[in-house]
Design a protein around this motif. Structure first.
Motif, PDB file in Angstrom:
ATOM      1  N   VAL A  34       0.851  -1.189   0.000  1.00  0.00           N
ATOM      2  CA  VAL A  34       0.000   0.000   0.000  1.00  0.00           C
ATOM      3  C   VAL A  34       0.887   1.240   0.000  1.00  0.00           C
ATOM      4  O   VAL A  34       1.785   1.377   0.834  1.00  0.00           O
ATOM      5  N   ASP A  35       0.627   2.136  -0.947  1.00  0.00           N
ATOM      6  CA  ASP A  35       1.274   3.442  -0.962  1.00  0.00           C
ATOM      7  C   ASP A  35       0.316   4.463  -0.383  1.00  0.00           C
ATOM      8  O   ASP A  35      -0.906   4.281  -0.415  1.00  0.00           O
ATOM      9  N   ALA A  36       0.870   5.562   0.113  1.00  0.00           N
ATOM     10  CA  ALA A  36       0.057   6.647   0.645  1.00  0.00           C
ATOM     11  C   ALA A  36       0.249   7.886  -0.210  1.00  0.00           C
ATOM     12  O   ALA A  36       1.376   8.310  -0.455  1.00  0.00           O
ATOM     13  N   LYS A  37      -0.865   8.459  -0.681  1.00  0.00           N
ATOM     14  CA  LYS A  37      -0.791   9.705  -1.433  1.00  0.00           C
ATOM     15  C   LYS A  37      -0.453  10.846  -0.478  1.00  0.00           C
ATOM     16  O   LYS A  37      -0.815  10.804   0.705  1.00  0.00           O
ATOM     17  N   VAL A  45      -3.353   4.031  -1.745  1.00  0.00           N
ATOM     18  CA  VAL A  45      -3.542   3.610  -3.127  1.00  0.00           C
ATOM     19  C   VAL A  45      -2.765   2.316  -3.320  1.00  0.00           C
ATOM     20  O   VAL A  45      -1.700   2.133  -2.744  1.00  0.00           O
ATOM     21  N   THR A  46      -3.312   1.400  -4.108  1.00  0.00           N
ATOM     22  CA  THR A  46      -2.684   0.096  -4.300  1.00  0.00           C
ATOM     23  C   THR A  46      -2.483  -0.187  -5.781  1.00  0.00           C
ATOM     24  O   THR A  46      -2.996   0.517  -6.650  1.00  0.00           O
ATOM     25  N   GLU A  47      -1.772  -1.270  -6.035  1.00  0.00           N
ATOM     26  CA  GLU A  47      -1.580  -1.716  -7.412  1.00  0.00           C
ATOM     27  C   GLU A  47      -2.916  -2.028  -8.074  1.00  0.00           C
ATOM     28  O   GLU A  47      -3.096  -1.818  -9.287  1.00  0.00           O
ATOM     29  N   ALA A  48      -3.876  -2.509  -7.297  1.00  0.00           N
ATOM     30  CA  ALA A  48      -5.193  -2.814  -7.846  1.00  0.00           C
ATOM     31  C   ALA A  48      -5.883  -1.556  -8.355  1.00  0.00           C
ATOM     32  O   ALA A  48      -6.489  -1.560  -9.433  1.00  0.00           O
ATOM     33  N   ASP A  49      -5.818  -0.453  -7.579  1.00  0.00           N
ATOM     34  CA  ASP A  49      -6.404   0.819  -8.025  1.00  0.00           C
ATOM     35  C   ASP A  49      -5.843   1.215  -9.390  1.00  0.00           C
ATOM     36  O   ASP A  49      -6.587   1.555 -10.318  1.00  0.00           O
ATOM     37  N   ARG A  50      -4.538   1.193  -9.486  1.00  0.00           N
ATOM     38  CA  ARG A  50      -3.879   1.661 -10.711  1.00  0.00           C
ATOM     39  C   ARG A  50      -4.178   0.735 -11.892  1.00  0.00           C
ATOM     40  O   ARG A  50      -4.435   1.187 -13.005  1.00  0.00           O
ATOM     41  N   ALA A  51      -4.148  -0.570 -11.654  1.00  0.00           N
ATOM     42  CA  ALA A  51      -4.353  -1.524 -12.749  1.00  0.00           C
ATOM     43  C   ALA A  51      -5.785  -1.490 -13.265  1.00  0.00           C
ATOM     44  O   ALA A  51      -6.021  -1.594 -14.477  1.00  0.00           O
ATOM     45  N   ILE A  52      -6.760  -1.351 -12.365  1.00  0.00           N
ATOM     46  CA  ILE A  52      -8.152  -1.290 -12.800  1.00  0.00           C
ATOM     47  C   ILE A  52      -8.402  -0.047 -13.637  1.00  0.00           C
ATOM     48  O   ILE A  52      -9.013  -0.113 -14.719  1.00  0.00           O
ATOM     49  N   GLU A  53      -7.933   1.107 -13.162  1.00  0.00           N
ATOM     50  CA  GLU A  53      -8.161   2.320 -13.943  1.00  0.00           C
ATOM     51  C   GLU A  53      -7.465   2.251 -15.299  1.00  0.00           C
ATOM     52  O   GLU A  53      -8.036   2.663 -16.321  1.00  0.00           O
ATOM     53  N   ALA A  54      -6.263   1.703 -15.343  1.00  0.00           N
ATOM     54  CA  ALA A  54      -5.553   1.583 -16.616  1.00  0.00           C
ATOM     55  C   ALA A  54      -6.325   0.692 -17.590  1.00  0.00           C
ATOM     56  O   ALA A  54      -6.419   0.992 -18.795  1.00  0.00           O
TER      57      ALA A  54
END
Length: 267
Positions: A34-37, A45-54
């Motif tokens: 988990v990263d923190a903005k 924010v996680t890898e899942a957030d980024r991958a789904i939006e992409a």
């Protein structure tokens, strides 16, 4: 918009949600990083957030290249059609990283005046809530579809089931107004994020009160809630699709009561 093909756009929204489901489930309950903005409050924010939006953006780039895209994790893509897809790849990332199944994938199609239709998808439970603003809302689950309706008999705060994601996020006058409403309500349930609005549309929760929301947090909520017969506005009683303070209610009478009690803190 007069040329909107509702069936086709709902089908595309469902296709986007279908694409998001396996990505979300691949990462859910896996102890992912988990990263923190950068923010005053912890904003994960996680890898899942980024991958789904992409993935959603890639599908839209092919299927609707003239449409804009506004998402939480990437810069806005401006379109030429007058329509914009508004996406929150995982609403409720705190619940997601805690292994709690109340996070959702939010997908909405906006016209010039706000959201036209949307999907609220919960991949882990297999529930998909969809709606067309002011016209209808549905739950697809287990291979069957049912129409959604809020609880029309609930017209008083004293009879309502009330929800907010976290009462600790209210401060000052907002906290005072929310506390009075919460104490007056029959039942209080917290920590549900967008799932609370789906529950309102399905006739469970009756009142949802929040603040500090972004456009991608709210876009998918409005068609589902209003399509099921509910009311959703900001705390001034105006349009809520740009975010900020949010009030959703099962009935106009309940909404009016809550709006009056929130007026002192309305921005």
């Amino acid at each position: 918009m007069p040329d909107l093909d509702v069936s086709a756009e709902l089908a595309l929204a469902a296709q986007l949600a279908d694409a998001a489901r396996p990505i979300a489930l691949q990462h859910f309950r896996t102890g992912l990083h988990v990263d923190a903005k950068p923010a005053h409050e912890f904003d994960p924010v996680t890898e899942a957030d980024r991958a789904i939006e992409a993935r959603i953006r890639a599908i839209l780039a092919e299927a609707r290249p003239e449409d804009g895209v506004l998402g939480e994790e990437q810069a806005e893509t401006l379109g030429q059609s007058g329509r914009t897809w508004v996406v929150d790849p995982i609403d409720g990332t705190r619940a997601f990283i805690a292994g709690l199944p109340t996070w959702c994938v939010l997908i909405a199609l906006y016209g010039p005046d706000g959201p036209l239709l949307s999907v609220i998808d919960q991949p882990f439970t297999g529930e998909r809530f969809s709606g067309v603003t002011g016209q209808g809302a549905w739950l697809d689950h287990g291979g069957s579809r049912q129409s959604l309706r809020t609880r029309p008999a609930v017209t008083r705060v004293e009879d309502a089931i009330l929800s907010t994601t976290d009462p600790g996020l209210f401060e000052g006058a907002e906290a005072d107004c929310f506390s009075r409403l919460a104490q007056a309500a029959k039942v209080r349930r917290y920590g549900l994020d967008a799932y609370a609005y789906a529950a309102l549309a399905a006739g469970g929760v009756d009142l949802v009160i929040e603040s500090g929301l972004k456009p991608w947090d709210v876009g998918a909520l409005i068609p589902v809630v209003t399509g099921a017969g509910g009311v959703i506005t900001n705390w001034r009683g105006g349009p809520a699709h740009e975010g900020g303070q949010m009030l959703a209610a099962a009935t106009p009478q309940l909404h009016a009561q809550a709006l009056e009690q929130l007026a002192a803190a309305a921005l």
